[in-house]
Motif scaffolding. Structure first.
Motif, short mmCIF file in Angstrom:
data_model
loop_
_atom_site.label_atom_id
_atom_site.label_comp_id
_atom_site.label_asym_id
_atom_site.label_seq_id
_atom_site.Cartn_x
_atom_site.Cartn_y
_atom_site.Cartn_z
N SER A 18 -10.73 1.90 1.62
CA SER A 18 -10.93 1.24 0.33
C SER A 18 -11.73 -0.04 0.45
CB SER A 18 -9.57 0.93 -0.32
OG SER A 18 -8.95 -0.19 0.32
N GLY A 19 -11.70 -0.65 1.64
CA GLY A 19 -12.41 -1.91 1.84
C GLY A 19 -11.72 -3.12 1.24
N ARG A 20 -10.51 -2.95 0.73
CA ARG A 20 -9.80 -4.06 0.07
C ARG A 20 -8.91 -4.84 1.01
NH1 ARG A 20 -9.08 0.02 -3.95
NH2 ARG A 20 -6.90 0.28 -3.32
N ILE A 22 0.81 -1.22 0.00
CA ILE A 22 0.00 0.00 0.00
C ILE A 22 0.84 1.27 0.00
CG2 ILE A 22 -1.88 -1.18 1.20
CD1 ILE A 22 -1.08 0.38 3.74
N ALA A 23 2.15 1.15 0.19
CA ALA A 23 3.02 2.33 0.25
C ALA A 23 2.94 3.12 -1.05
CB ALA A 23 4.45 1.90 0.51
N GLU A 24 3.18 4.42 -0.96
CA GLU A 24 3.22 5.31 -2.12
C GLU A 24 4.64 5.84 -2.27
OE1 GLU A 24 0.27 8.33 -1.67
OE2 GLU A 24 -1.39 6.89 -1.53
N ASP A 25 5.23 5.57 -3.42
CA ASP A 25 6.61 6.00 -3.69
C ASP A 25 7.56 5.50 -2.60
OD1 ASP A 25 5.85 7.37 -6.04
OD2 ASP A 25 5.25 9.11 -4.83
N GLY A 26 7.30 4.27 -2.14
CA GLY A 26 8.19 3.67 -1.15
C GLY A 26 8.05 4.22 0.24
N LEU A 27 6.93 4.89 0.55
CA LEU A 27 6.76 5.55 1.85
C LEU A 27 5.40 5.23 2.44
CD1 LEU A 27 8.02 7.78 3.78
CD2 LEU A 27 6.56 9.39 2.54
N LEU A 28 5.36 5.08 3.76
CA LEU A 28 4.12 4.95 4.51
C LEU A 28 3.94 6.16 5.40
CD1 LEU A 28 4.10 1.24 5.76
CD2 LEU A 28 2.46 2.26 4.17
#
Length: 303
Positions: free
Chosen positions: A262-264, A245-251
Protein backbone atom coordinates in the motif's frame (compact mmCIF):
# COMPACT_ATOMS: atom_id res chain seq x y z
CA UNK A 1 24.66 -27.57 -13.74
CA UNK A 2 27.96 -26.12 -14.89
CA UNK A 3 30.82 -26.69 -12.44
CA UNK A 4 31.47 -23.37 -10.72
CA UNK A 5 34.27 -24.50 -8.44
CA UNK A 6 37.16 -24.63 -10.92
CA UNK A 7 38.14 -23.32 -14.32
CA UNK A 8 40.75 -24.88 -16.61
CA UNK A 9 42.04 -21.38 -17.41
CA UNK A 10 42.03 -19.54 -14.10
CA UNK A 11 42.07 -22.25 -11.44
CA UNK A 12 39.61 -22.21 -8.54
CA UNK A 13 36.57 -20.01 -9.10
CA UNK A 14 35.36 -17.52 -6.47
CA UNK A 15 32.88 -20.19 -5.36
CA UNK A 16 35.62 -22.81 -5.08
CA UNK A 17 37.89 -20.45 -3.13
CA UNK A 18 35.07 -19.54 -0.75
CA UNK A 19 34.16 -23.19 -0.13
CA UNK A 20 37.79 -24.14 0.37
CA UNK A 21 38.42 -21.32 2.83
CA UNK A 22 35.39 -22.13 4.97
CA UNK A 23 36.25 -25.84 4.87
CA UNK A 24 39.64 -24.97 6.36
CA UNK A 25 37.81 -23.36 9.33
CA UNK A 26 35.38 -26.25 9.86
CA UNK A 27 35.39 -29.37 11.96
CA UNK A 28 32.90 -31.97 13.07
CA UNK A 29 30.71 -34.68 11.60
CA UNK A 30 29.23 -34.68 8.10
CA UNK A 31 25.77 -33.19 7.74
CA UNK A 32 22.95 -35.74 7.50
CA UNK A 33 22.19 -35.95 3.77
CA UNK A 34 18.46 -36.13 4.49
CA UNK A 35 18.46 -32.56 5.84
CA UNK A 36 17.39 -29.79 3.51
CA UNK A 37 18.38 -26.20 2.91
CA UNK A 38 15.48 -23.75 2.90
CA UNK A 39 15.30 -20.19 1.54
CA UNK A 40 12.63 -18.23 3.43
CA UNK A 41 11.14 -15.13 1.80
CA UNK A 42 7.93 -13.09 1.49
CA UNK A 43 6.20 -14.30 -1.69
CA UNK A 44 3.99 -11.22 -2.12
CA UNK A 45 6.69 -8.52 -2.12
CA UNK A 46 8.30 -6.95 -5.17
CA UNK A 47 11.76 -7.50 -6.67
CA UNK A 48 13.04 -4.97 -9.22
CA UNK A 49 9.51 -3.62 -9.66
CA UNK A 50 7.95 -7.04 -10.26
CA UNK A 51 6.03 -9.32 -7.87
CA UNK A 52 8.62 -11.67 -6.39
CA UNK A 53 7.14 -14.90 -7.76
CA UNK A 54 6.55 -13.35 -11.18
CA UNK A 55 10.20 -12.29 -11.28
CA UNK A 56 11.27 -15.79 -10.22
CA UNK A 57 9.09 -17.42 -12.89
CA UNK A 58 10.53 -15.14 -15.58
CA UNK A 59 14.15 -15.45 -14.49
CA UNK A 60 14.10 -19.08 -13.37
CA UNK A 61 16.87 -18.36 -10.87
CA UNK A 62 16.88 -17.35 -7.20
CA UNK A 63 19.21 -14.34 -6.94
CA UNK A 64 21.06 -12.62 -4.10
CA UNK A 65 20.26 -9.14 -2.86
CA UNK A 66 23.41 -7.93 -4.65
CA UNK A 67 21.37 -8.49 -7.83
CA UNK A 68 17.79 -7.81 -6.73
CA UNK A 69 18.42 -4.87 -4.41
CA UNK A 70 15.80 -6.32 -2.06
CA UNK A 71 16.09 -8.14 1.24
CA UNK A 72 13.98 -9.35 4.13
CA UNK A 73 16.86 -8.44 6.42
CA UNK A 74 19.14 -5.43 6.05
CA UNK A 75 19.75 -3.70 2.69
CA UNK A 76 23.56 -3.57 2.84
CA UNK A 77 24.58 -5.48 -0.31
CA UNK A 78 26.84 -2.95 -2.03
CA UNK A 79 30.63 -2.42 -2.09
CA UNK A 80 31.68 -1.44 1.40
CA UNK A 81 28.26 -2.21 2.90
CA UNK A 82 27.80 -4.55 5.83
CA UNK A 83 26.80 -7.56 3.70
CA UNK A 84 29.79 -6.97 1.42
CA UNK A 85 32.10 -6.70 4.45
CA UNK A 86 30.69 -9.83 6.12
CA UNK A 87 31.16 -11.87 2.95
CA UNK A 88 34.68 -10.55 2.51
CA UNK A 89 35.57 -11.69 6.03
CA UNK A 90 33.86 -15.09 5.90
CA UNK A 91 35.08 -16.03 2.41
CA UNK A 92 38.56 -14.49 2.65
CA UNK A 93 37.86 -11.95 -0.08
CA UNK A 94 36.86 -14.55 -2.67
CA UNK A 95 33.92 -12.43 -3.91
CA UNK A 96 35.39 -8.96 -3.46
CA UNK A 97 35.82 -8.25 -7.15
CA UNK A 98 33.09 -10.32 -8.77
CA UNK A 99 29.63 -9.27 -10.10
CA UNK A 100 26.61 -9.83 -7.90
CA UNK A 101 25.37 -12.72 -10.05
CA UNK A 102 28.28 -14.84 -8.84
CA UNK A 103 27.74 -14.25 -5.12
CA UNK A 104 26.03 -16.78 -2.84
CA UNK A 105 22.37 -16.75 -1.86
CA UNK A 106 21.32 -17.13 1.74
CA UNK A 107 19.15 -19.68 3.48
CA UNK A 108 19.36 -21.98 6.47
CA UNK A 109 19.78 -25.65 7.30
CA UNK A 110 16.45 -27.12 8.40
CA UNK A 111 17.93 -29.42 11.05
CA UNK A 112 14.74 -29.18 13.13
CA UNK A 113 12.56 -30.26 10.19
CA UNK A 114 10.37 -27.19 10.66
CA UNK A 115 7.34 -27.06 8.39
CA UNK A 116 7.70 -23.27 8.03
CA UNK A 117 11.33 -23.43 6.93
CA UNK A 118 14.52 -23.08 8.92
CA UNK A 119 14.46 -19.27 9.18
CA UNK A 120 10.89 -17.86 9.14
CA UNK A 121 12.30 -14.55 10.39
CA UNK A 122 12.84 -13.80 6.68
CA UNK A 123 9.42 -14.78 5.36
CA UNK A 124 6.38 -17.03 5.53
CA UNK A 125 7.23 -18.99 2.36
CA UNK A 126 10.32 -20.96 1.46
CA UNK A 127 12.01 -22.93 -1.26
CA UNK A 128 13.15 -26.38 -0.14
CA UNK A 129 16.31 -27.21 -2.04
CA UNK A 130 17.44 -30.57 -3.38
CA UNK A 131 20.00 -32.72 -1.61
CA UNK A 132 22.68 -32.00 -4.22
CA UNK A 133 22.89 -28.36 -3.10
CA UNK A 134 24.29 -29.36 0.32
CA UNK A 135 27.91 -29.97 -0.83
CA UNK A 136 28.15 -26.45 -2.26
CA UNK A 137 26.86 -24.73 0.87
CA UNK A 138 28.82 -23.14 3.68
CA UNK A 139 27.37 -22.53 7.12
CA UNK A 140 27.80 -20.28 10.13
CA UNK A 141 26.29 -19.92 13.57
CA UNK A 142 24.94 -17.52 14.57
CA UNK A 143 23.84 -15.36 11.61
CA UNK A 144 26.61 -13.75 9.56
CA UNK A 145 25.42 -10.32 10.74
CA UNK A 146 26.59 -11.30 14.24
CA UNK A 147 30.24 -11.64 13.10
CA UNK A 148 30.36 -15.41 13.87
CA UNK A 149 33.54 -17.36 14.50
CA UNK A 150 32.04 -20.84 14.02
CA UNK A 151 31.72 -22.17 10.48
CA UNK A 152 30.97 -25.39 8.65
CA UNK A 153 30.58 -27.26 5.38
CA UNK A 154 28.53 -30.33 4.57
CA UNK A 155 31.51 -32.64 4.94
CA UNK A 156 31.98 -31.64 8.56
CA UNK A 157 30.64 -29.17 11.09
CA UNK A 158 29.60 -28.78 14.72
CA UNK A 159 27.09 -25.93 14.30
CA UNK A 160 23.95 -27.97 14.94
CA UNK A 161 25.28 -28.89 18.37
CA UNK A 162 25.97 -25.22 19.08
CA UNK A 163 22.46 -24.20 18.03
CA UNK A 164 20.81 -26.98 20.03
CA UNK A 165 22.73 -25.98 23.14
CA UNK A 166 22.00 -22.26 22.73
CA UNK A 167 19.04 -20.34 24.14
CA UNK A 168 18.46 -17.76 21.44
CA UNK A 169 15.07 -16.36 20.54
CA UNK A 170 13.07 -18.64 18.23
CA UNK A 171 13.54 -16.27 15.27
CA UNK A 172 17.33 -16.38 15.68
CA UNK A 173 17.47 -20.15 16.18
CA UNK A 174 18.89 -21.19 12.80
CA UNK A 175 22.14 -22.29 11.20
CA UNK A 176 22.69 -19.87 8.33
CA UNK A 177 23.61 -21.35 4.96
CA UNK A 178 25.28 -19.68 2.00
CA UNK A 179 24.73 -21.53 -1.27
CA UNK A 180 27.52 -21.06 -3.79
CA UNK A 181 26.69 -21.28 -7.46
CA UNK A 182 23.28 -20.83 -9.10
CA UNK A 183 19.97 -21.92 -7.60
CA UNK A 184 17.93 -22.79 -10.70
CA UNK A 185 14.31 -23.36 -9.79
CA UNK A 186 13.79 -26.20 -12.26
CA UNK A 187 16.89 -28.10 -11.06
CA UNK A 188 17.67 -27.25 -7.47
CA UNK A 189 14.27 -26.74 -5.81
CA UNK A 190 12.13 -29.62 -4.52
CA UNK A 191 9.16 -27.42 -3.63
CA UNK A 192 7.86 -23.96 -2.86
CA UNK A 193 6.03 -24.12 0.49
CA UNK A 194 3.38 -21.42 1.03
CA UNK A 195 1.14 -20.19 3.82
CA UNK A 196 -2.51 -21.16 3.19
CA UNK A 197 -3.56 -17.50 3.39
CA UNK A 198 -2.36 -17.30 -0.24
CA UNK A 199 -4.78 -19.89 -1.59
CA UNK A 200 -6.82 -18.53 -4.52
CA UNK A 201 -4.71 -15.34 -4.68
CA UNK A 202 -2.26 -13.97 -7.27
CA UNK A 203 0.51 -15.57 -5.20
CA UNK A 204 -0.88 -19.05 -5.85
CA UNK A 205 -1.40 -18.14 -9.51
CA UNK A 206 2.24 -17.13 -9.81
CA UNK A 207 3.35 -20.25 -7.94
CA UNK A 208 1.68 -22.41 -10.59
CA UNK A 209 3.99 -20.90 -13.20
CA UNK A 210 7.14 -22.01 -11.40
CA UNK A 211 8.96 -25.18 -12.55
CA UNK A 212 8.65 -26.79 -9.11
CA UNK A 213 5.80 -28.19 -7.06
CA UNK A 214 3.90 -26.14 -4.48
CA UNK A 215 3.10 -27.34 -0.98
CA UNK A 216 1.29 -25.70 1.94
CA UNK A 217 2.24 -25.48 5.59
CA UNK A 218 -0.26 -25.00 8.43
CA UNK A 219 -0.09 -21.20 8.41
CA UNK A 220 0.90 -18.20 10.55
CA UNK A 221 -2.06 -16.68 12.46
CA UNK A 222 -2.11 -14.19 15.33
CA UNK A 223 -5.07 -12.43 16.89
CA UNK A 224 -4.74 -8.82 18.02
CA UNK A 225 -5.55 -10.02 21.52
CA UNK A 226 -2.53 -12.36 21.41
CA UNK A 227 -0.36 -9.66 19.84
CA UNK A 228 -1.12 -7.24 22.68
CA UNK A 229 0.33 -9.72 25.17
CA UNK A 230 3.85 -9.07 23.82
CA UNK A 231 4.51 -5.30 23.74
CA UNK A 232 8.09 -5.78 24.84
CA UNK A 233 9.10 -8.09 22.00
CA UNK A 234 9.68 -5.55 19.24
CA UNK A 235 8.04 -2.49 20.81
CA UNK A 236 4.56 -1.25 21.70
CA UNK A 237 4.40 0.91 18.54
CA UNK A 238 4.59 -2.21 16.38
CA UNK A 239 1.84 -3.86 18.37
CA UNK A 240 -0.33 -0.83 17.62
CA UNK A 241 0.61 -0.95 13.93
CA UNK A 242 -0.30 -4.63 13.84
CA UNK A 243 -3.66 -3.87 15.45
CA UNK A 244 -4.24 -1.08 12.90
CA UNK A 245 -3.70 -3.26 9.83
CA UNK A 246 -5.38 -6.40 11.21
CA UNK A 247 -8.56 -7.66 9.53
CA UNK A 248 -11.36 -8.80 11.83
CA UNK A 249 -8.89 -8.84 14.70
CA UNK A 250 -6.46 -11.18 12.92
CA UNK A 251 -3.01 -10.94 11.35
CA UNK A 252 -1.60 -13.28 8.71
CA UNK A 253 1.20 -12.92 6.11
CA UNK A 254 -1.17 -11.76 3.36
CA UNK A 255 -2.46 -8.89 5.49
CA UNK A 256 1.07 -7.66 6.22
CA UNK A 257 1.96 -8.02 2.54
CA UNK A 258 -1.07 -5.94 1.52
CA UNK A 259 0.01 -3.25 3.99
CA UNK A 260 3.55 -3.31 2.59
CA UNK A 261 2.35 -2.83 -0.99
CA UNK A 262 0.00 0.00 0.00
CA UNK A 263 2.95 2.32 0.58
CA UNK A 264 1.26 3.80 3.66
CA UNK A 265 3.60 2.24 6.20
CA UNK A 266 7.33 2.13 6.86
CA UNK A 267 8.60 -1.23 5.52
CA UNK A 268 10.95 -1.56 8.48
CA UNK A 269 8.03 -1.11 10.87
CA UNK A 270 6.05 -3.78 9.04
CA UNK A 271 9.07 -6.06 9.29
CA UNK A 272 8.79 -5.77 13.09
CA UNK A 273 5.08 -6.64 12.88
CA UNK A 274 6.03 -9.70 10.83
CA UNK A 275 8.53 -10.68 13.51
CA UNK A 276 5.71 -10.63 16.07
CA UNK A 277 3.49 -12.76 13.84
CA UNK A 278 6.32 -15.19 13.02
CA UNK A 279 7.30 -15.49 16.68
CA UNK A 280 3.91 -15.82 18.34
CA UNK A 281 1.65 -16.97 15.50
CA UNK A 282 3.66 -19.86 14.07
CA UNK A 283 2.06 -23.30 13.76
CA UNK A 284 3.14 -25.95 16.24
CA UNK A 285 6.23 -27.96 15.35
CA UNK A 286 7.40 -30.43 14.34
CA UNK A 287 5.00 -31.71 11.69
CA UNK A 288 5.68 -32.07 8.00
CA UNK A 289 3.85 -29.93 5.39
CA UNK A 290 0.76 -31.67 4.03
CA UNK A 291 0.62 -32.44 0.33
CA UNK A 292 -3.09 -32.96 -0.19
CA UNK A 293 -3.27 -30.25 -2.85
CA UNK A 294 0.25 -30.12 -4.23
CA UNK A 295 0.76 -28.18 -7.43
CA UNK A 296 3.31 -29.38 -9.94
CA UNK A 297 4.96 -27.50 -12.81
CA UNK A 298 2.59 -25.27 -14.79
CA UNK A 299 -0.16 -25.84 -12.25
CA UNK A 300 -0.51 -29.61 -12.68
CA UNK A 301 -1.93 -31.07 -9.49
CA UNK A 302 0.13 -33.72 -7.78
CA UNK A 303 -1.23 -36.86 -6.21
Amino acid sequence: MRDTTTSPHTGPSPQGRALGHVASLSSGRPVDASLRLTLNFHPDREAAGRPALVALAQDGVYRSQFVTGTSNGGLTAYPGGDRWRWESRIFDGAYDGVPGEQRPVYGALNFRDSTVGAAPRFGSAYFRLTADTLPRATFCYPDSAAEPVDFGVASGMHLIELAEADERDALDDYVEAQIHGPVVLGRHVEALVLDPCYRSTPVEEAARRLPCRTEWHAGFRLTVEQLRRHPGYRGAEFVELGAEIAEDGLLDPRIIGDAARSGRHDPQALKKVWHCLARFGAPPRPTRPHRAQDVGPAGVRGS
